[in-house]
Scaffold this active site. Sequence first.
Site, PDB file in Angstrom:
ATOM      1  N   ASN A   7      68.449  45.883  48.006  1.00 30.59           N
ATOM      2  CA  ASN A   7      67.422  45.183  47.230  1.00 30.59           C
ATOM      3  C   ASN A   7      67.310  45.901  45.888  1.00 30.59           C
ATOM      4  OD1 ASN A   7      65.126  44.109  46.137  1.00 30.59           O
ATOM      5  ND2 ASN A   7      63.824  44.435  47.932  1.00 30.59           N
ATOM      6  N   ARG A  88      69.395  41.027  48.681  1.00 30.96           N
ATOM      7  CA  ARG A  88      68.254  40.206  48.313  1.00 30.96           C
ATOM      8  C   ARG A  88      68.507  39.733  46.886  1.00 30.96           C
ATOM      9  NH1 ARG A  88      62.740  41.946  45.662  1.00 30.96           N
ATOM     10  NH2 ARG A  88      61.718  39.927  45.686  1.00 30.96           N
ATOM     11  N   HIS A 178      59.123  35.259  47.820  1.00 32.96           N
ATOM     12  CA  HIS A 178      58.796  35.883  49.107  1.00 32.96           C
ATOM     13  C   HIS A 178      59.279  35.016  50.270  1.00 32.96           C
ATOM     14  CE1 HIS A 178      55.085  38.137  47.279  1.00 32.96           C
ATOM     15  NE2 HIS A 178      56.147  38.913  47.293  1.00 32.96           N
ATOM     16  N   ARG A 239      49.245  41.219  38.667  1.00 34.53           N
ATOM     17  CA  ARG A 239      49.404  39.853  38.127  1.00 34.53           C
ATOM     18  C   ARG A 239      48.111  39.056  38.315  1.00 34.53           C
ATOM     19  NH1 ARG A 239      54.456  39.220  41.513  1.00 34.53           N
ATOM     20  NH2 ARG A 239      56.072  40.331  40.359  1.00 34.53           N
ATOM     21  N   GLY A 330      51.824  44.719  52.788  1.00 30.36           N
ATOM     22  CA  GLY A 330      51.079  45.972  52.907  1.00 30.36           C
ATOM     23  C   GLY A 330      49.591  45.786  53.155  1.00 30.36           C
ATOM     24  N   GLU A 384      61.814  41.926  55.832  1.00 30.84           N
ATOM     25  CA  GLU A 384      62.781  41.133  55.070  1.00 30.84           C
ATOM     26  C   GLU A 384      64.191  41.679  55.239  1.00 30.84           C
ATOM     27  OE1 GLU A 384      60.617  40.032  51.104  1.00 30.84           O
ATOM     28  OE2 GLU A 384      59.580  41.663  52.094  1.00 30.84           O
TER      29      GLU A 384
HETATM   30  P1  ADP Z   1      55.311  45.663  47.884  1.00 36.10           P
HETATM   31  O1  ADP Z   1      54.849  44.284  47.551  1.00 36.10           O
HETATM   32  O2  ADP Z   1      55.596  46.510  46.682  1.00 36.10           O
HETATM   33  O3  ADP Z   1      56.374  45.721  48.967  1.00 36.10           O
HETATM   34  P2  ADP Z   1      53.486  46.488  49.948  1.00 36.10           P
HETATM   35  O4  ADP Z   1      53.767  45.290  50.778  1.00 36.10           O
HETATM   36  O5  ADP Z   1      53.848  47.822  50.483  1.00 36.10           O
HETATM   37  O6  ADP Z   1      54.019  46.366  48.481  1.00 36.10           O
HETATM   38  O7  ADP Z   1      51.906  46.487  49.676  1.00 36.10           O
HETATM   39  C1  ADP Z   1      51.308  47.410  48.837  1.00 36.10           C
HETATM   40  C2  ADP Z   1      49.801  47.191  48.896  1.00 36.10           C
HETATM   41  O8  ADP Z   1      49.368  47.361  50.264  1.00 36.10           O
HETATM   42  C3  ADP Z   1      49.022  48.197  48.069  1.00 36.10           C
HETATM   43  O9  ADP Z   1      47.981  47.534  47.369  1.00 36.10           O
HETATM   44  C4  ADP Z   1      48.429  49.130  49.123  1.00 36.10           C
HETATM   45  O10 ADP Z   1      47.228  49.710  48.724  1.00 36.10           O
HETATM   46  C5  ADP Z   1      48.193  48.137  50.245  1.00 36.10           C
HETATM   47  N1  ADP Z   1      47.974  48.824  51.516  1.00 36.10           N
HETATM   48  C6  ADP Z   1      48.847  49.540  52.245  1.00 36.10           C
HETATM   49  N2  ADP Z   1      48.211  50.077  53.330  1.00 36.10           N
HETATM   50  C7  ADP Z   1      46.918  49.682  53.245  1.00 36.10           C
HETATM   51  C8  ADP Z   1      45.743  49.909  54.054  1.00 36.10           C
HETATM   52  N3  ADP Z   1      45.793  50.643  55.148  1.00 36.10           N
HETATM   53  N4  ADP Z   1      44.600  49.332  53.667  1.00 36.10           N
HETATM   54  C9  ADP Z   1      44.543  48.580  52.548  1.00 36.10           C
HETATM   55  N5  ADP Z   1      45.589  48.324  51.758  1.00 36.10           N
HETATM   56  C10 ADP Z   1      46.754  48.874  52.094  1.00 36.10           C
END
Ligand code: ADP
Length: 403
Positions: A7, A88, A178, A239, A330, A384
Amino acid sequence: MNVLVLNAGSSSLKFQLIATDLQRMEENRDQRLCRGLIERIGGDAVISIRGRQGTQTSNAALTDIGAAVAYIIRLLLPDFDIHAAGHRVVHGGELFSESVVITDVVIKDIRDCIDLAPLHNPHNIAGILAVRQEFGSKVPQVAVFDTAFHQRIPEPAYLYAIPYRFYQRYRIRRYGFHGTSHRYVSHRYRVLRQITREQTNVITLHLGNGCSVAAIRGGYPVDTSMGMTPLEGLVMGTRSGDIDPAIMTVIASKEGLSVHEVENVLNTQSGLLGLSELTNDMRELQQSVIQQGSTRAQLAIQVFCYRARKYIGAYLAAMSGADAVIFTGGIGENSPEIRAAICGGLEWAGLKLDEEANHHAVGVEARISREPSHITVYAIPTDEELLIARDTVRCILGEPHPS
Ligand code: ADP
């Protein structure tokens, strides 16, 4: 088959080596051999590798994506065979509605989509060419597109109400992104419920740094919130998501910025970061609310959740009702508070969260709604890379894409 999943971004490269084949995917026994991330490509790059011996970090001067891919391959080869590579690829435009084995024609077609994703597709192509450079045709490669799953979205949902000639001339329309994540979690839902694709009527919310929602009816999206670019739709880390397009002109004239500069503000300085003026990171915002009582952090979270709830309502209407809402990404996988805030006020639609189940569902697959609930709610961690590895094997073997 050991599949190297790549990726490639502008200055980073995520990779995983996954062992899988048709039998293993059927039994959900795919094996992750190694994974890692290279950041700050273009300078003194930082390489983090997670393998059998835990995480190891090192540095190397890597000038571009090609050098980073070559570096990874040399790092893996003493310990592992690499039989195939899955990439990807962000934008497949209207040319790709599923994953494909990469040929010269496919590379040309991905190049033809660069206009639609100038910040992404060139890096994806660089990754593909680097693998070719290392292995020639010995290692077959497959492209898995972020946009492909959304290609069945019907015309009334993908067309913008702007002069039709702009669609004809420039292919300006909703593509959605996505797709691999929405496809993966809707597939997992199907497995958990033991139902067919045709019976899959769900709303999937991918809430990460980037955020999008998809309305999936009969197993395929009928609408999604990201548009021609990933800027549209939900509030994201940096964004804005949906705004009145006239705001661009107002900001441009008041701040003396070009349209490109305003677009950059909407992409990189808006969303949670813009509203809170603190951070784009949801976890940090939640901590600011708890520890400092930050009202701006609170407001940013409220706008984020309100927008997501509004989309669920809109998609329930768009798809004539859904059987389930699925949270991933996340934030969606890890934050019971955000899921509760989004689902709160949707009881009228028959969506009732189970507080206890929601509280415990952190980073795991779980049903988090009460029984009986007209709309079931799930938290399902996305994967993914696994789907890319599986698609790679299926494409190479000429198998159909059941997920
Ligand atoms: P990406 O889109 O870059 O792959 P992720 O899917 O890892 O990112 O998501 C990142 C987001 O998830 C960040 O805003 C992070 O704070 C949030 N996040 C990760 N763990 C937690 C948690 N336990 N509680 C709240 N938000 C979280």
